[in-house]
Design an enzyme around this catalytic site. Sequence first.
Site, PDB file in Angstrom:
ATOM      1  N   LYS A   1       0.838  -1.203   0.000  1.00  0.00           N
ATOM      2  CA  LYS A   1       0.000   0.000   0.000  1.00  0.00           C
ATOM      3  C   LYS A   1       0.872   1.253   0.000  1.00  0.00           C
ATOM      4  O   LYS A   1       0.658   2.191  -0.768  1.00  0.00           O
ATOM      5  CB  LYS A   1      -0.856  -0.035   1.280  1.00  0.00           C
ATOM      6  CG  LYS A   1      -2.230   0.546   1.123  1.00  0.00           C
ATOM      7  CD  LYS A   1      -3.033   0.376   2.397  1.00  0.00           C
ATOM      8  CE  LYS A   1      -4.254  -0.485   2.181  1.00  0.00           C
ATOM      9  NZ  LYS A   1      -5.160  -0.504   3.315  1.00  0.00           N
TER      10      LYS A   1
ATOM     11  N   ALA B   1     -35.933   1.342   0.329  1.00  0.00           N
ATOM     12  CA  ALA B   1     -35.978  -0.120   0.465  1.00  0.00           C
ATOM     13  C   ALA B   1     -35.048  -0.713  -0.582  1.00  0.00           C
ATOM     14  O   ALA B   1     -34.818  -0.119  -1.634  1.00  0.00           O
ATOM     15  CB  ALA B   1     -37.403  -0.613   0.238  1.00  0.00           C
TER      16      ALA B   1
ATOM     17  N   CYS C   1     -18.908  -0.667   7.666  1.00  0.00           N
ATOM     18  CA  CYS C   1     -19.291   0.028   8.909  1.00  0.00           C
ATOM     19  C   CYS C   1     -20.599  -0.472   9.532  1.00  0.00           C
ATOM     20  O   CYS C   1     -20.578  -0.993  10.644  1.00  0.00           O
ATOM     21  CB  CYS C   1     -19.374   1.524   8.650  1.00  0.00           C
ATOM     22  SG  CYS C   1     -17.749   2.224   8.328  1.00  0.00           S
TER      23      CYS C   1
END
Length: 436
Positions: A35, A253, A261
């Site tokens: 990374k 919906a 999260c």
Amino acid sequence: MRVGVIGTGYVGLVVGACLAETGHHVLCADIDEKKIEFLNQGVSPIYEPGLEPLLKHNLAEGRLTFTTDVPRCVRESEVIFIAVGTPSDTDGSADLKHVVSVAGTIGEHLNEEKVIITKSTVPVGTAARVREEIEKHTDQSFHMCANPEFLKEGAAVEDFMKPDRIVIGVEDETARVLMEELYSPFVRSGNPILFMDIPSAEMTKYAANAMLAVRISFMNQIAALCEQTGADVDRVRKGIGSDPRIGPAFLYAGAGYGGSCFPKDVRALVRRGDELGVDMSVARSAQEWNEVQKLVVTDKLVEELGSDLSGRRIAVWGLAFKPETDDMREAVSLKVVPRLLELGAEVIAHDPRALDVARRELPDQVQYVSNEYEACKGADALLILTEWLQYRRPDLGRIKTLLTQPLVVDGRNLFDREKMRELGFTYLSIGRQDVR
Ligand code: NAD
């Protein structure tokens, strides 16, 4: 200010890049060497709109630096954000091992009075635990803050730059003044910085995510009732969302929520309630129902085609947990695609950004295409799991000619039912009457 950010994931990277953009000198540290290698070349390891230009610009200006040397980050920074992951532990609680490990490193290398900030989502009491861990290694005094992050993936840079509010838990005036200074460029239009005690700041993040998860699951149950009664959940949503006591957000919906999260934070909140003998059944139900909801689209498909899908080719649009991200953590697709394979189907999947992640996360049998229409070629049905913009107004006539039968199961209610009827589709969506 010299700012250190430990953990350069979705949150740490955005925090670091945005703070650098306002003129601070930011040193970001992560133990993931690959990374850091990418980041030092100005390449973002994640897809997040607007992030890569910020990285490149601030790297070039010399305000943003990346390192795998976490102790250096501790030594060279006046304020240190802890932004490492807090995944679910096996019992549902937040696993704090990364946070505690970073706290240990901070304690070992604390060379002057600094402000230490928990940015990760952590249960009440974690800042106190971080303080304890640091104090095991040093007598150097420091200031603790809890500063939960409310950014949304897919709009993270925008959210960080223009927050609705900034929540900061502090225990002394020094930290308060410094945090106010750090965040002042982001609150020029009057959006508040809400200073509070640390436990309240830590709780605010969990309460916010659980509230949003509850709204979604509540609407998904209303949707199920709409399907049985002839009501239309989209109309019901507008009908209640215009009430200022309710508001329109997070009332859609659909095929359920995912992401890094909501699921884990709701689980952690429920678990914390269990530990303390407090009944968190509202949040628990939201999470349990969401797991059921994630398979609603496959249930609908099975009702239409039968439970033996061998020899059936199913096109799936959308693998990321939401649009504008390549994040697939707890995405609906991770449940739906394996289920389709289990029922014998051949799965041809498309996603505008998440195909590389999908190749790692989904079973090997899945076939991927880089064009969404290609997925429909010769398929017996199209399933839509993520509401990417490019899926919202597709060439429906073309889809109809590509499919072997005009069957669309839409987990995000993207299309007008009347139009689908006129075009001759069998169109199954969430909380609305089927079109046949
Ligand atoms: P992530 O998994 O994308 O990134 C975490 C990073 O921390 C990884 O790069 C990992 O290598 C690094 N790390 C782990 N241990 C380390 C160590 N000891 N030293 C240095 N680096 C280390 O996670 P994320 O999505 O950025 O989330 C981070 C935190 O922020 C979590 O608590 C999450 O709940 C919270 N949060 C996330 C979001 C979101 O949208 N992703 C939003 C708000 C809050």
